[in-house]
Design an enzyme around this catalytic site. Sequence first.
Site, PDB file in Angstrom:
ATOM      1  N   HIS A 275      60.187 -10.969  16.024  1.00  0.00           N
ATOM      2  CA  HIS A 275      61.322 -11.065  16.535  1.00  0.00           C
ATOM      3  C   HIS A 275      61.274  -9.693  17.076  1.00  0.00           C
ATOM      4  CE1 HIS A 275      63.551 -14.471  14.608  1.00  0.00           C
ATOM      5  NE2 HIS A 275      62.691 -14.795  15.150  1.00  0.00           N
TER       6      HIS A 275
ATOM      7  N   GLU B  46      63.680  -7.224  16.883  1.00  0.00           N
ATOM      8  CA  GLU B  46      64.023  -6.369  15.800  1.00  0.00           C
ATOM      9  C   GLU B  46      63.059  -5.790  15.058  1.00  0.00           C
ATOM     10  OE1 GLU B  46      67.592  -8.850  16.691  1.00  0.00           O
ATOM     11  OE2 GLU B  46      65.649  -9.186  16.136  1.00  0.00           O
TER      12      GLU B  46
ATOM     13  N   CYS C 248      68.847 -11.933  12.850  1.00  0.00           N
ATOM     14  CA  CYS C 248      68.715 -13.088  12.065  1.00  0.00           C
ATOM     15  C   CYS C 248      68.648 -12.927  10.790  1.00  0.00           C
ATOM     16  CB  CYS C 248      67.841 -14.065  12.616  1.00  0.00           C
ATOM     17  SG  CYS C 248      66.009 -13.422  11.976  1.00  0.00           S
TER      18      CYS C 248
ATOM     19  N   CYS D 120      65.595 -10.453  10.080  1.00  0.00           N
ATOM     20  CA  CYS D 120      65.578  -9.325  10.339  1.00  0.00           C
ATOM     21  C   CYS D 120      66.525  -8.597   9.806  1.00  0.00           C
ATOM     22  CB  CYS D 120      65.868  -9.281  12.079  1.00  0.00           C
ATOM     23  SG  CYS D 120      64.470 -10.129  13.158  1.00  0.00           S
TER      24      CYS D 120
END
Length: 155
Positions: free
Chosen positions: A53, A55, A83, A86
């Site tokens: 992801h 992040e 999310c 993260c």
Amino acid sequence: MNRYNQYMLECIELAKQALEKGNPPVGSLLVFEDQIIGRGIESGKSSGDITQHAEILAVKDALNNGYRDILDQSVMFSTHEPCIMCSYLIRHHQISKIVFGVYVPLVGGQSSEFKILETETIPKWGNKPEIETGILQHECEALNKQFAEYLSQQK
């Protein structure tokens, strides 16, 4: 131009790069004292690795660049609400502020039922981060629409 908008525009450019590779359009930056210390481009779908992801990649980039000791004083910018996964990383590193464009209601770290970004029941995480939302929201939503169109063409 507002500095937040400038950073979010860069996140949007990173998100466009993610979208070009068939990933959700998420781009992320870590900023410390007006200096970008980490960048991340969503690549979970194209790499087959769900941990890729934007992040997480921004934090890894900052760590690889030697900025471990200032993560707790940094601001994370992202096109999307981080999310749950993260958000755990954000809380672990005690990142002090999160700025994002659009919510991710089902799995977001603030807007879902799993409020990782807001909980203060885990002592080692310290204070919850300050959160600012809706920065360049329409531009981020437009990218989501492009991704939805891309997915519909893949069927």
